[in-house]
Design a protein around this motif. Structure first.
Motif, PDB file in Angstrom:
ATOM      1  N   LEU A 184       0.828  -1.209   0.000  1.00  0.00           N
ATOM      2  CA  LEU A 184       0.000   0.000   0.000  1.00  0.00           C
ATOM      3  C   LEU A 184       0.862   1.259   0.000  1.00  0.00           C
ATOM      4  N   GLN A 185       2.029   1.156   0.586  1.00  0.00           N
ATOM      5  CA  GLN A 185       2.925   2.311   0.653  1.00  0.00           C
ATOM      6  C   GLN A 185       3.848   2.416  -0.567  1.00  0.00           C
ATOM      7  N   GLY A 186       3.714   1.472  -1.492  1.00  0.00           N
ATOM      8  CA  GLY A 186       4.574   1.500  -2.666  1.00  0.00           C
ATOM      9  C   GLY A 186       5.960   0.921  -2.429  1.00  0.00           C
ATOM     10  N   LYS A 187       6.160   0.258  -1.290  1.00  0.00           N
ATOM     11  CA  LYS A 187       7.443  -0.373  -0.987  1.00  0.00           C
ATOM     12  C   LYS A 187       7.410  -1.804  -1.502  1.00  0.00           C
ATOM     13  N   ARG A 188       7.435  -1.932  -2.821  1.00  0.00           N
ATOM     14  CA  ARG A 188       7.137  -3.216  -3.455  1.00  0.00           C
ATOM     15  C   ARG A 188       8.151  -4.310  -3.105  1.00  0.00           C
ATOM     16  N   GLU A 189       9.436  -4.004  -3.170  1.00  0.00           N
ATOM     17  CA  GLU A 189      10.441  -5.030  -2.920  1.00  0.00           C
ATOM     18  C   GLU A 189      10.378  -5.531  -1.484  1.00  0.00           C
ATOM     19  N   LEU A 214       0.011  -9.857  -6.660  1.00  0.00           N
ATOM     20  CA  LEU A 214      -0.201  -8.444  -6.973  1.00  0.00           C
ATOM     21  C   LEU A 214       1.115  -7.676  -6.948  1.00  0.00           C
ATOM     22  N   ALA A 215       1.949  -7.967  -5.942  1.00  0.00           N
ATOM     23  CA  ALA A 215       3.237  -7.280  -5.832  1.00  0.00           C
ATOM     24  C   ALA A 215       4.135  -7.598  -7.022  1.00  0.00           C
ATOM     25  N   LEU A 216       4.157  -8.858  -7.426  1.00  0.00           N
ATOM     26  CA  LEU A 216       4.989  -9.260  -8.560  1.00  0.00           C
ATOM     27  C   LEU A 216       4.471  -8.664  -9.864  1.00  0.00           C
ATOM     28  N   ALA A 217       3.137  -8.654 -10.031  1.00  0.00           N
ATOM     29  CA  ALA A 217       2.558  -8.096 -11.251  1.00  0.00           C
ATOM     30  C   ALA A 217       2.889  -6.621 -11.388  1.00  0.00           C
ATOM     31  N   ARG A 218       2.974  -5.928 -10.279  1.00  0.00           N
ATOM     32  CA  ARG A 218       3.289  -4.500 -10.324  1.00  0.00           C
ATOM     33  C   ARG A 218       4.760  -4.256 -10.660  1.00  0.00           C
ATOM     34  N   GLY A 220       6.380  -5.519 -13.210  1.00  0.00           N
ATOM     35  CA  GLY A 220       6.474  -5.297 -14.647  1.00  0.00           C
ATOM     36  C   GLY A 220       7.303  -6.294 -15.424  1.00  0.00           C
ATOM     37  N   SER A 221       8.036  -7.190 -14.760  1.00  0.00           N
ATOM     38  CA  SER A 221       8.879  -8.132 -15.500  1.00  0.00           C
ATOM     39  C   SER A 221       8.055  -9.312 -15.992  1.00  0.00           C
ATOM     40  N   GLU A 222       8.497  -9.907 -17.087  1.00  0.00           N
ATOM     41  CA  GLU A 222       7.793 -11.069 -17.633  1.00  0.00           C
ATOM     42  C   GLU A 222       7.863 -12.236 -16.663  1.00  0.00           C
ATOM     43  N   GLU A 223       9.004 -12.415 -16.036  1.00  0.00           N
ATOM     44  CA  GLU A 223       9.160 -13.493 -15.056  1.00  0.00           C
ATOM     45  C   GLU A 223       8.218 -13.291 -13.873  1.00  0.00           C
ATOM     46  N   GLY A 224       8.112 -12.040 -13.419  1.00  0.00           N
ATOM     47  CA  GLY A 224       7.217 -11.744 -12.307  1.00  0.00           C
ATOM     48  C   GLY A 224       5.768 -12.011 -12.666  1.00  0.00           C
ATOM     49  N   ARG A 225       5.376 -11.668 -13.889  1.00  0.00           N
ATOM     50  CA  ARG A 225       3.998 -11.912 -14.320  1.00  0.00           C
ATOM     51  C   ARG A 225       3.677 -13.396 -14.342  1.00  0.00           C
ATOM     52  N   LYS A 226       4.626 -14.195 -14.844  1.00  0.00           N
ATOM     53  CA  LYS A 226       4.396 -15.640 -14.907  1.00  0.00           C
ATOM     54  C   LYS A 226       4.217 -16.219 -13.506  1.00  0.00           C
ATOM     55  N   GLU A 227       5.054 -15.768 -12.574  1.00  0.00           N
ATOM     56  CA  GLU A 227       4.923 -16.264 -11.202  1.00  0.00           C
ATOM     57  C   GLU A 227       3.610 -15.801 -10.586  1.00  0.00           C
ATOM     58  N   ALA A 228       3.220 -14.560 -10.886  1.00  0.00           N
ATOM     59  CA  ALA A 228       1.954 -14.045 -10.356  1.00  0.00           C
ATOM     60  C   ALA A 228       0.777 -14.877 -10.852  1.00  0.00           C
ATOM     61  N   THR A 245      -7.741 -12.922 -15.118  1.00  0.00           N
ATOM     62  CA  THR A 245      -8.547 -11.744 -14.792  1.00  0.00           C
ATOM     63  C   THR A 245      -7.817 -10.860 -13.792  1.00  0.00           C
ATOM     64  N   ASN A 246      -7.177 -11.491 -12.802  1.00  0.00           N
ATOM     65  CA  ASN A 246      -6.389 -10.724 -11.840  1.00  0.00           C
ATOM     66  C   ASN A 246      -5.260  -9.967 -12.535  1.00  0.00           C
ATOM     67  N   MET A 247      -4.587 -10.656 -13.454  1.00  0.00           N
ATOM     68  CA  MET A 247      -3.504 -10.005 -14.164  1.00  0.00           C
ATOM     69  C   MET A 247      -4.032  -8.840 -15.002  1.00  0.00           C
ATOM     70  N   GLY A 248      -5.178  -9.052 -15.649  1.00  0.00           N
ATOM     71  CA  GLY A 248      -5.777  -7.968 -16.418  1.00  0.00           C
ATOM     72  C   GLY A 248      -6.085  -6.771 -15.543  1.00  0.00           C
ATOM     73  N   ALA A 249      -6.605  -7.033 -14.350  1.00  0.00           N
ATOM     74  CA  ALA A 249      -6.932  -5.948 -13.432  1.00  0.00           C
ATOM     75  C   ALA A 249      -5.672  -5.209 -12.992  1.00  0.00           C
ATOM     76  N   ALA A 250      -4.602  -5.966 -12.694  1.00  0.00           N
ATOM     77  CA  ALA A 250      -3.352  -5.339 -12.275  1.00  0.00           C
ATOM     78  C   ALA A 250      -2.785  -4.460 -13.390  1.00  0.00           C
ATOM     79  N   LEU A 251      -2.892  -4.923 -14.618  1.00  0.00           N
ATOM     80  CA  LEU A 251      -2.386  -4.137 -15.752  1.00  0.00           C
ATOM     81  C   LEU A 251      -3.258  -2.908 -16.006  1.00  0.00           C
ATOM     82  N   MET A 252      -4.556  -3.038 -15.803  1.00  0.00           N
ATOM     83  CA  MET A 252      -5.443  -1.880 -15.913  1.00  0.00           C
ATOM     84  C   MET A 252      -5.032  -0.820 -14.911  1.00  0.00           C
ATOM     85  N   GLU A 253      -4.717  -1.268 -13.701  1.00  0.00           N
ATOM     86  CA  GLU A 253      -4.299  -0.360 -12.632  1.00  0.00           C
ATOM     87  C   GLU A 253      -3.048   0.414 -13.028  1.00  0.00           C
TER      88      GLU A 253
END
Length: 333
Positions: A184-189, A214-218, A220-228, A245-253
């Motif tokens: 929520l604070q943007g501290k993704r790592e 959600l954290a991995l999808a944000r 942006g890496s292809e590897e992260g998306r696959k794991e997500a 659908t979750n991935m689509g929502a994350a990308l919309m965000e």
């Protein structure tokens, strides 16, 4: 983006409910909110609608015979809540807090009841008053963190979540809550690290799977998306339509509308009748102004839908505004 756009995602705090903790903390309260005398009299003496419940009558009799038994009072308040009288339950919790101000269970249940009534600041303030520097209750710290997150005080919530973890470093749910707070604070790592730790402790914790996805999808890496995608599918019983659908929502965000559209189409390729995907496609069209088109429903899926007369089409019409099926295409408006 509204919550609706993340229909299948579950990026929520998993309540590490301190109501179920049994540690006996030494806390020094500074008093609880006052209850008007009239309300006290109503709670204690009035014959209310719940009086017809035999369990409530029995507990009232036990409470009268053993007024210093906090467990009986808590059970009575819980029964009032179960019977559909949350306001009355809240007043019983207030009375219990007045009588047992150092009982952690009472503080927790009063805070929970206040929160249920929309009084989240009051609930947070109540817990904060009961947490001293030498407090040993991980549960109360966790509850305080959750309440602060709900009020948007994420920095204050992080302090509470970390305090809970210092007292219970092996709590998977506590690591999950910290991870979501960091997200929520943007501290993704940092969030990814906390959520991975939660899953190391409890690999079955689906809330952590969803949040880590959600954290991995944000990232942006292809590897992260696959794991997500793999995490979301696992958290939803192998449902790949939900994962896409979750991935689509994350990308919309993230404003990646073309990529989001591809993911939502993949979701519908998995399950043509998946309503959240249709809903997100309709929202996506409003966001980027591009019409959404999908291939005609395959014959095998059409036969399946036909076995449930009208169901799938009603969902599409309601969610995605489908108003026709031109040859070879279906347009969602």
């Amino acid at each position: 983006m509204t919550l609706r756009h993340r229909a299948a995602v579950v990026p929520v705090l998993l309540l590490a409910s301190c109501a179920h903790h049994t540690s006996q903390s030494k806390v020094t309260p500074k008093g609880t909110a006052a209850v008007p005398t009239v309300m006290r009299r109503q709670v204690l003496n009035a014959v209310d609608a719940g009086e017809g419940d035999a369990r409530i009558r029995t507990l009232r009799e036990r409470m009268a015979a053993d007024p210093d038994n906090a467990s009986i009072r808590l059970e009575l308040a819980a029964l009032y809540k179960e019977a559909g009288f949350p306001e009355l339950a809240l007043e019983h919790y207030r009375l219990a807090a007045d009588r047992f101000p150092k009982d952690e269970r009472v503080v927790a249940k009063l805070a929970e009841s206040l929160s249920d009534q929309g009084q989240k600041k009051e609930a947070a303030d109540l817990i904060a008053r009961h947490l001293t520097a030498d407090a040993t209750s991980a549960g109360l710290h966790a509850w305080l963190g959750i309440l602060r997150d709900e009020q948007g005080d994420h920095a204050g919530a992080e302090t509470a979540h970390r305090a809970a973890l210092r007292l219970n470093p092996g709590g998977a749910k506590l690591h999950n809550n910290l991870g979501y707070n960091l997200l929520l604070q943007g501290k993704r790592e940092e969030a990814v690290a906390a959520l991975r730790q939660a899953l190391t402790i409890d690999p079955r914790l689906d809330a952590a799977r969803n949040n880590l996805g959600l954290a991995l999808a944000r990232g942006g890496s292809e590897e992260g998306r696959k794991e997500a995608l793999a995490l979301w599918a696992a958290a939803n019983g192998g449902d790949r339509a939900a994962a896409h659908t979750n991935m689509g929502a994350a990308l919309m965000e993230q404003g990646k509308f073309d990529d989001a559209r591809k993911e939502l189409k993949l979701a519908l390729a998995e399950n043509r009748s998946y309503a959240p995907a249709w809903s997100n496609l309709a929202s996506l069209e409003k966001m980027d102004g591009k019409p959404v088109t999908m291939p005609v429903q395959p014959a095998a899926q059409a036969r399946t839908a036909a076995s449930r007369p009208g169901w799938a089409r009603k969902v599409w019409n309601f969610v995605a505004g489908i108003d026709g099926e031109p040859a070879g295409r279906v347009a969602a408006r």
